[in-house]
Design a protein around this motif. Structure first.
Motif, PDB file in Angstrom:
ATOM      1  N   ASP A   1      65.763  11.391  51.052  1.00 59.39           N
ATOM      2  CA  ASP A   1      65.516   9.965  51.249  1.00 59.39           C
ATOM      3  C   ASP A   1      64.602   9.801  52.451  1.00 59.39           C
ATOM      4  O   ASP A   1      64.315  10.777  53.166  1.00 59.39           O
ATOM      5  CB  ASP A   1      66.820   9.203  51.459  1.00 59.39           C
ATOM      6  N   GLU A   2      64.166   8.570  52.686  1.00 59.11           N
ATOM      7  CA  GLU A   2      63.287   8.317  53.822  1.00 59.11           C
ATOM      8  C   GLU A   2      63.670   7.021  54.503  1.00 59.11           C
ATOM      9  O   GLU A   2      64.264   6.134  53.891  1.00 59.11           O
ATOM     10  CB  GLU A   2      61.816   8.262  53.403  1.00 59.11           C
TER      11      GLU A   2
ATOM     12  N   LEU B   1      61.318  11.352  56.852  1.00 62.79           N
ATOM     13  CA  LEU B   1      61.753  11.831  55.547  1.00 62.79           C
ATOM     14  C   LEU B   1      62.684  13.016  55.752  1.00 62.79           C
ATOM     15  O   LEU B   1      62.397  13.906  56.570  1.00 62.79           O
ATOM     16  CB  LEU B   1      60.562  12.237  54.665  1.00 62.79           C
ATOM     17  N   ALA B   2      63.787  13.035  55.021  1.00 61.59           N
ATOM     18  CA  ALA B   2      64.780  14.089  55.206  1.00 61.59           C
ATOM     19  C   ALA B   2      65.256  14.609  53.865  1.00 61.59           C
ATOM     20  O   ALA B   2      65.371  13.858  52.887  1.00 61.59           O
ATOM     21  CB  ALA B   2      65.972  13.577  56.012  1.00 61.59           C
TER      22      ALA B   2
ATOM     23  N   THR C   1      55.828   5.887  54.271  1.00 59.43           N
ATOM     24  CA  THR C   1      56.422   6.542  53.113  1.00 59.43           C
ATOM     25  C   THR C   1      55.427   6.547  51.956  1.00 59.43           C
ATOM     26  O   THR C   1      54.401   5.895  51.994  1.00 59.43           O
ATOM     27  CB  THR C   1      57.712   5.811  52.703  1.00 59.43           C
ATOM     28  N   GLY C   2      55.754   7.283  50.905  1.00 63.40           N
ATOM     29  CA  GLY C   2      54.879   7.355  49.746  1.00 63.40           C
ATOM     30  C   GLY C   2      55.050   8.680  49.039  1.00 63.40           C
ATOM     31  O   GLY C   2      55.758   9.579  49.509  1.00 63.40           O
ATOM     32  N   ILE C   3      54.398   8.793  47.892  1.00 64.42           N
ATOM     33  CA  ILE C   3      54.537  10.010  47.113  1.00 64.42           C
ATOM     34  C   ILE C   3      53.944  11.217  47.826  1.00 64.42           C
ATOM     35  O   ILE C   3      54.475  12.326  47.746  1.00 64.42           O
ATOM     36  CB  ILE C   3      53.895   9.830  45.713  1.00 64.42           C
ATOM     37  N   ALA C   4      52.829  11.010  48.562  1.00 58.87           N
ATOM     38  CA  ALA C   4      52.198  12.143  49.244  1.00 58.87           C
ATOM     39  C   ALA C   4      53.098  12.716  50.343  1.00 58.87           C
ATOM     40  O   ALA C   4      53.316  13.941  50.391  1.00 58.87           O
ATOM     41  CB  ALA C   4      50.843  11.732  49.807  1.00 58.87           C
ATOM     42  N   PRO C   5      53.672  11.891  51.261  1.00 53.60           N
ATOM     43  CA  PRO C   5      54.594  12.458  52.259  1.00 53.60           C
ATOM     44  C   PRO C   5      55.831  13.083  51.630  1.00 53.60           C
ATOM     45  O   PRO C   5      56.333  14.105  52.106  1.00 53.60           O
ATOM     46  CB  PRO C   5      54.953  11.256  53.128  1.00 53.60           C
ATOM     47  N   PHE C   6      56.312  12.472  50.529  1.00 51.40           N
ATOM     48  CA  PHE C   6      57.486  13.050  49.877  1.00 51.40           C
ATOM     49  C   PHE C   6      57.176  14.413  49.279  1.00 51.40           C
ATOM     50  O   PHE C   6      57.960  15.357  49.403  1.00 51.40           O
ATOM     51  CB  PHE C   6      58.007  12.111  48.795  1.00 51.40           C
TER      52      PHE C   6
END
Length: 289
Positions: free
Chosen positions: A191-192, A229-230, A247-252
């Motif tokens: 999650d973030e 993000l963790a 946040t976003g798909i790239a950092p995830f």
């Protein structure tokens, strides 16, 4: 001073009082009263009993008189009515009604009342002349139902919620499709947290000294907002984290790559990722150009 009360003990009373007098873990008042009666039954003067036990002679006289007239029952504490009530039942009910009323109904820009605000409002509306926030808190805390309290809740609207939730709960219980997970299967929950304020003190803190607490500078500088993000290994209590501007798909995906590149996940048979339905997890990264 010889006791004016004749104390005669039968074997049963002698046994009970002797047990109480020797009881190191019994209430002090029971031990003291038992020793007074035993000494009086031996014919010792009241003054000598009082001196031996370190109490006033009137205390010895009181318990001897009660035992002489009431027996063992006389050694119990009398029922006390206690301090008379300061507030009426109507006042208590009025305070609780205030706590159940949304502040917006009174035109106040609050989400809920604090005990101090309830006190101020109760005085302004002449419910009470004076009352402490502690008293209000005690009244509200003893109620079995507390309608002034609330917590956030989301009712599931997904028709497949039970199926999806069941899969997650099975994974947390180390089961997948009815089969137990193996030693090289892992479950990671990710999650973030967005909009975290990046702050730092403008000056160094001063360490504590003799008779002086640590001193921390109150001024700070803002460094903008960041996202954390963790990824949490559910069964091994290990956390991997990363920081990104948002946040976003790239950092995830960067976090997922960070985790999957390390052991034991890099060589694991299976790694199950549990994520929510946020946009960071269900959109493909934008194509270059």
């Amino acid at each position: 001073m010889k006791s004016p009360f004749l104390i005669h003990l039968n074997p049963a009373e002698q046994g009970v009082l002797g047990y109480r007098a020797r009881g190191s873990k019994r209430p002090h008042r029971e031990v003291e009263r038992a020793r007074i009666i035993l000494a009086a039954a031996r014919g010792e003067p009241l003054a000598r009993i009082a001196a031996a036990l370190g109490v006033h002679v009137d205390t010895v006289r009181k318990w001897c008189k009660r035992f002489a007239t009431e027996g063992m029952a006389g050694l119990k504490d009398r029922h006390r009515s206690g301090r008379p009530r300061v507030f009426t039942a109507v006042q208590v009910a009025g305070i609780k009604a205030l706590a159940c009323t949304p502040p917006t109904d009174r035109g106040l820009p609050l989400s809920r009342f604090s005990t101090g605000e309830i006190v101020s409002l109760a005085r302004a509306e002449h419910l009470v002349q004076s009352i402490s926030p502690t008293t209000v808190w005690r009244w509200l805390d003893t109620d079995a139902i507390k309608p002034w309290q609330h917590r956030s809740w989301i009712f599931p609207r997904d028709p497949d919620f039970a199926l999806k939730a069941g899969r997650v709960l099975d994974l947390y219980a180390r089961t997948w499709n009815g089969q137990p997970l193996g030693p090289d299967d892992y479950v990671v929950s990710a999650d973030e947290k967005s909009q975290l304020q990046a702050l730092h003190r403008r000056h160094l803190s001063l360490p504590p000294g003799p008779g002086r607490a640590e001193r921390i500078e109150f001024e700070y500088s803002r460094g903008g907002t960041l996202a954390y993000l963790a990824a949490y290994d559910v069964h091994r209590a290990r956390v991997a984290g990363s920081i990104a501007p948002s946040t976003g798909i790239a950092p995830f995906m960067a976090l997922a790559g960070q985790v999957m590149a390390t052991e034991p996940y890099a060589s694991a048979r299976r790694v199950f990722w549990v994520v929510d339905n946020g946009s960071s997890h269900n959109r493909a990264p934008p194509s270059p150009g």
